[in-house]
Enzyme design. Sequence first.
Site, PDB file in Angstrom:
ATOM      1  N   ASP A  25       0.813  -1.208   0.000  1.00  0.00           N
ATOM      2  CA  ASP A  25       0.000   0.000   0.000  1.00  0.00           C
ATOM      3  C   ASP A  25       0.857   1.273   0.000  1.00  0.00           C
ATOM      4  O   ASP A  25       1.926   1.290   0.603  1.00  0.00           O
ATOM      5  CB  ASP A  25      -0.903  -0.025   1.246  1.00  0.00           C
ATOM      6  CG  ASP A  25      -2.055   0.950   1.133  1.00  0.00           C
ATOM      7  OD1 ASP A  25      -2.297   1.477   0.035  1.00  0.00           O
ATOM      8  OD2 ASP A  25      -2.722   1.194   2.161  1.00  0.00           O
ATOM      9  N   HIS A  42       2.838   3.092  -8.928  1.00  0.00           N
ATOM     10  CA  HIS A  42       2.783   1.641  -9.136  1.00  0.00           C
ATOM     11  C   HIS A  42       4.065   1.162  -9.810  1.00  0.00           C
ATOM     12  O   HIS A  42       4.603   0.107  -9.473  1.00  0.00           O
ATOM     13  CB  HIS A  42       1.559   1.256  -9.968  1.00  0.00           C
ATOM     14  CG  HIS A  42       0.246   1.588  -9.288  1.00  0.00           C
ATOM     15  ND1 HIS A  42       0.005   1.305  -7.963  1.00  0.00           N
ATOM     16  CD2 HIS A  42      -0.886   2.183  -9.760  1.00  0.00           C
ATOM     17  CE1 HIS A  42      -1.212   1.716  -7.644  1.00  0.00           C
ATOM     18  NE2 HIS A  42      -1.774   2.252  -8.716  1.00  0.00           N
ATOM     19  N   LEU A 136      11.472 -20.144  -3.005  1.00  0.00           N
ATOM     20  CA  LEU A 136      10.312 -19.390  -2.515  1.00  0.00           C
ATOM     21  C   LEU A 136       9.084 -19.595  -3.410  1.00  0.00           C
ATOM     22  O   LEU A 136       9.205 -19.570  -4.634  1.00  0.00           O
ATOM     23  CB  LEU A 136      10.675 -17.895  -2.515  1.00  0.00           C
ATOM     24  CG  LEU A 136       9.569 -16.935  -2.081  1.00  0.00           C
ATOM     25  CD1 LEU A 136       9.500 -16.865  -0.560  1.00  0.00           C
ATOM     26  CD2 LEU A 136       9.797 -15.537  -2.656  1.00  0.00           C
TER      27      LEU A 136
HETATM   28  C1  FPP Z   1      -1.885  -0.080  -3.348  1.00  0.00           C
HETATM   29  O1  FPP Z   1      -1.409   1.250  -3.299  1.00  0.00           O
HETATM   30  C2  FPP Z   1      -1.306  -0.773  -4.479  1.00  0.00           C
HETATM   31  C3  FPP Z   1      -1.995  -1.448  -5.457  1.00  0.00           C
HETATM   32  C4  FPP Z   1      -3.462  -1.545  -5.504  1.00  0.00           C
HETATM   33  C5  FPP Z   1      -1.287  -2.123  -6.562  1.00  0.00           C
HETATM   34  C6  FPP Z   1      -0.041  -2.886  -6.213  1.00  0.00           C
HETATM   35  C7  FPP Z   1       0.853  -2.829  -7.371  1.00  0.00           C
HETATM   36  C8  FPP Z   1       2.183  -2.732  -7.319  1.00  0.00           C
HETATM   37  C9  FPP Z   1       2.974  -2.771  -6.060  1.00  0.00           C
HETATM   38  C10 FPP Z   1       2.904  -2.535  -8.607  1.00  0.00           C
HETATM   39  C11 FPP Z   1       3.994  -3.514  -8.884  1.00  0.00           C
HETATM   40  C12 FPP Z   1       3.602  -4.900  -8.893  1.00  0.00           C
HETATM   41  C13 FPP Z   1       2.840  -5.585  -9.773  1.00  0.00           C
HETATM   42  C14 FPP Z   1       2.628  -6.999  -9.561  1.00  0.00           C
HETATM   43  C15 FPP Z   1       2.177  -5.048 -10.961  1.00  0.00           C
HETATM   44  P1  FPP Z   1      -2.456   2.442  -3.501  1.00  0.00           P
HETATM   45  O2  FPP Z   1      -2.610   2.665  -4.954  1.00  0.00           O
HETATM   46  O3  FPP Z   1      -3.733   2.098  -2.809  1.00  0.00           O
HETATM   47  O4  FPP Z   1      -1.744   3.651  -2.802  1.00  0.00           O
HETATM   48  P2  FPP Z   1      -2.453   4.807  -1.946  1.00  0.00           P
HETATM   49  O5  FPP Z   1      -3.079   4.134  -0.758  1.00  0.00           O
HETATM   50  O6  FPP Z   1      -1.317   5.698  -1.572  1.00  0.00           O
HETATM   51  O7  FPP Z   1      -3.455   5.444  -2.833  1.00  0.00           O
END
Ligand code: FPP
Length: 250
Positions: A25, A42, A136
């Site tokens: 997150d 991301h 893993l």
């Molecule tokens: C949450 O942060 C993140 C996600 C919903 C997506 C997770 C994706 C990645 C870590 C990208 C790399 C990995 C892959 C597998 C594609 P948020 O967007 O909710 O952040 P915020 O809470 O600050 O808005």
Amino acid sequence: MILFDPERKAPRFESVPKHIAVVMDGNGRWANKRGLTRTEGHRAGEAALLEVIAGAIEAGVSNLTAYAFSTENWKRSPEEVRFLMGYNKEVLRRRRDLLNQWDVRIRWSGRESKLWPSVVKELQEAEKLTAKNKGLTLTMAVNYGGRQEILDAAQALVDKAAKNKSSQRVTQARFEKELYLPDMPDVDLFIRSSGEIRTSNFLLWQASYAEYVFMEELWPDFSRETLWKAIADYSGRQRRFGAAVDSPLN
Ligand code: FPP
């Protein structure tokens, strides 16, 4: 990316979790703080995921499950959903050979319905390529929701009973056989980045007795050392699984 860097060796832990679940997150906030768009966050999250995979291998963890896209993430803007779908595919394709070299077995947990068929295909190809790996196990939770997984398992039991025209008692063992990945071990350590303190529907069944560690770092700032800090915290906890130890003072 160097996996086994002697400068960055994992410390010795009293106990190492067998299964770590991570809620990655804070990508959006990380990006917005820098005047960038959420999708740039991301992109920056990919390197953090690689770091955490390397750190988990270094520490001797056998299972890592990463929440890449939840059944609730469809509520995001169409642009962000499109980006995340495409990026999941891209990351799998770009990183699968490296992960294969690291002896990582890639698996997918989630629902097929609604998920882009090209993402399903990419996940299945990564699974096939790495199926024999013994290091893993990395499970990518894509279009995953804990409540939905439990509902799907319940539905599968109901359907079986209707098909066989006989109903059996629902036991934990029978129920677990209907989960998306029945052989996934229970979660020992559940980590969430970005200072948010909630589970967001992740591995509700499997994390019933997990130890929770909430960390302030935004996901793109996560490194293997951040993971090791969480493992050190876990390692100092006393897990009782509902039992009790009587230890009066003196
Ligand atoms: C949450 O942060 C993140 C996600 C919903 C997506 C997770 C994706 C990645 C870590 C990208 C790399 C990995 C892959 C597998 C594609 P948020 O967007 O909710 O952040 P915020 O809470 O600050 O808005």
